[in-house]
Enzyme design. Structure first.
Site, PDB file in Angstrom:
ATOM      1  N   HIS A   1      -4.159  -3.919  -2.513  1.00 35.46           N
ATOM      2  CA  HIS A   1      -4.659  -4.149  -0.972  1.00 35.46           C
ATOM      3  C   HIS A   1      -5.054  -2.404  -0.719  1.00 35.46           C
ATOM      4  O   HIS A   1      -4.638  -2.553   0.200  1.00 35.46           O
ATOM      5  CB  HIS A   1      -3.235  -5.072  -0.356  1.00 35.46           C
TER       6      HIS A   1
ATOM      7  N   VAL B   1       0.677  -1.595   0.310  1.00 35.07           N
ATOM      8  CA  VAL B   1      -0.128  -0.083  -0.167  1.00 35.07           C
ATOM      9  C   VAL B   1       0.478   1.152   0.012  1.00 35.07           C
ATOM     10  O   VAL B   1       0.162   2.454  -0.314  1.00 35.07           O
ATOM     11  CB  VAL B   1      -1.003   0.213   0.951  1.00 35.07           C
TER      12      VAL B   1
END
Ligand code: BJW
Length: 236
Positions: free
Chosen positions: A105, A89
């Site tokens: 994600h 991320v």
């Protein structure tokens, strides 16, 4: 030639960002259920926001390392179609020059409405209690927590990329988290697979595919440039 990089937390370790599992990982410091589940968010949203605000600030202070940059530079080689599918991320791939990138994600640099998941906002700084979406609900990080579905469009696009890959380069992931890890199994039988990770490769792969697997048991900053050199030489 299609080259797909599938990356995890280990590629950002040498930029100073922690991995999740193994000694000194984030899951030694925090309980997964407290900071990475919808239940944790319901119980204590401030704790979750603090966790991700710190991660965002750590990421902003970090720099892309030689592995991120090697992948970004490789994408400029017109002989190859280079894609990156990341579980991370952080934004170190973008800052290392990668294009054609999928964040499975989510992203530390996006917030999301808690009543309408289509309302996603780009952010640079902290999310605070009281920060609201345009429909008046509290904002949360746009991160996929355990028990939440991944964006279907992203996972199917990632699977399609892996299916057509001539080379799949897996970097810095324990391959423990599904459905993301499962995309590794979508390769065609002749796809050359590299695993750049100091740890063991523990995923089951059928023998026909395993013969095409090379484990470069090294950190990403040395292993990734080696693999890129090898792919470039093999394709000459
Ligand atoms: C280096 C290095 C260096 C170190 N150089 N390398 C099938 C079977 C079993 C369970 C499930 C299943 N399908 C779904 C599940 C449940 C669950 C799951 O997978 N659980 C397993 C853990 C057992 N999955 C989910 O809940 C997912 N949702 C879902 O499936 O929805 C449908 C559903 C709903 C309800 C019920 C059932 C199904 C969502 C998963 C979301 C994961 N989210 C996280 C956190 C959010 C992002 C964040 O905060 O950053 O994503 S968890 C965390 O793990 C993070 C990562 O992206 C992800 C993967 O971790 P990664 O990147 O592999 O890191 P590590 O730490 O594990 O490994 C680091 C590696 O680096 C190691 O190998 C080191 O050796 C290496 N390394 N230094 C190179 N210098």
């Amino acid at each position: 030639m299609n080259v797909v990089f599938f990356t995890g937390a280990g590629i950002s370790a040498e930029s100073g960002l922690k991995t999740f599992r193994g000694g000194n990982g984030l899951w030694d410091e925090y309980k997964i259920e407290d900071v990475c589940t919808p239940q944790g968010w319901k119980k204590n949203p401030k704790l979750v926001l603090d966790f991700y605000n710190k991660r965002r600030s750590d990421c902003s202070a970090a720099k892309p390392n030689a592995a991120h940059i090697a992948i970004g530079d490789f994408a400029k080689n017109k002989k190859f179609k280079v894609s990156v599918v990341t579980q991370n991320v952080d934004n170190l791939h973008e800052r290392g020059g990668a294009s054609n990138l999928i964040h499975l994600h989510g992203s530390l640099y996006e917030s999301k409405s808690t009543i309408d998941p289509s309302l996603i906002y780009t952010i640079e700084s902290d999310i605070k209690i009281g920060d609201k979406c345009s429909k008046g609900s509290q904002l949360r990080p746009n991160i996929v927590w355990f028990g939440e579905m991944l964006d279907e469009e992203k996972i199917s696009k990632a699977e399609k990329l892996v299916t057509t890959a001539d080379y799949l380069v897996i970097v810095g992931t324990s391959l423990e988290v599904y459905p993301a890890a499962g995309i590794v199994k979508s390769t065609k039988e002749t796809c050359q697979i590299y695993y750049v990770d100091p740890g063991e490769f523990t995923m089951y792969l059928p023998a026909v595919k395993r013969v095409f697997l090379t484990h470069i048991k090294e950190p990403a900053t040395t292993g990734v440039p080696k693999v890129i050199d090898e792919i470039t030489e093999l394709s000459e």
